[in-house]
Design an enzyme around this catalytic site. Sequence first.
Site, mmCIF file in Angstrom:
data_model
loop_
_atom_site.group_PDB
_atom_site.id
_atom_site.type_symbol
_atom_site.label_atom_id
_atom_site.label_comp_id
_atom_site.label_asym_id
_atom_site.label_seq_id
_atom_site.Cartn_x
_atom_site.Cartn_y
_atom_site.Cartn_z
ATOM 1 C CB SER A 105 -0.891 0.028 1.245
ATOM 2 O OG SER A 105 -1.552 1.274 1.378
ATOM 3 C CE1 TYR B 249 -4.041 -1.902 6.145
ATOM 4 C CE2 TYR B 249 -3.296 0.174 5.201
ATOM 5 C CZ TYR B 249 -3.890 -1.065 5.053
ATOM 6 O OH TYR B 249 -4.320 -1.478 3.818
#
Length: 260
Positions: free
Chosen positions: A144, A157
């Site tokens: 990501s 995250y």
Amino acid sequence: MTNPAVIRDLQGKVALVTGATSGIGRAVAVQLAAQGATVVVHGRDAARGAAVVTEIEDAGGSARFVSADLSEPAEALRLANEAGEVDILVNNAGVPWFGPTEKLDAETLDQLFAANVQAPYLLVTVLGPKMVERGSGVIINMASRAGTIGQPDSSAYGATKAALASFARSWASEYAPGGVRVNSVSPGPVYTGAANRELFDVSGSTTTLLGRAAEPSEIAELVGYLTSPRGSYITSADIAIDGGRPPARPDSGRSALLTP
């Protein structure tokens, strides 16, 4: 009917796509099936898994569903063994968590790393050596932009996604002599259905050069290319597919990126 515009260059291959019952994972499963692969659709919800299998079969492809809770190590290992001989592994499944660092408790932190980091690692411990034995294979880690761009409310995250990109580089080096290619893909904002579409419209318009969020199918197209012979000279790469990163602005909001 299959789309005649799709190059069927994965005929005879078996692909395991984790987290394939929604969002990017579902789009990847459909894409790889359209390219000719037999897809092992992973998820936790049998009904949603059956819907993806039906979608693939109705389009002329081949798929089956395997359920597993990847936050449990034994379940990840079971999935790897039940999947059988896998030529393509797409580590897409993951658990999101966004918020201030001090609000993330230890138990949730453990769950985040178990699902996002430990599970892909365990799958590769089983499937990677088998690919090497056969002399070929492709592994894609869904990382990501949050793993490379520091932003508020995503420290843990983002760290899990950075780990996936790091895994890809290390595995590419480790398994290259056995004919296995490994890459990571780092999307920016994507309409995954996980949040209100209007939020992604705002995120895409303010955090990308293209001024919009991506559709899951756009991410899947890249994965389809990387897993095919067309991507045969690409390994150890982390490929950004994020609409372009504009210059930082002092008025950027918290958690604005909404990355997958």
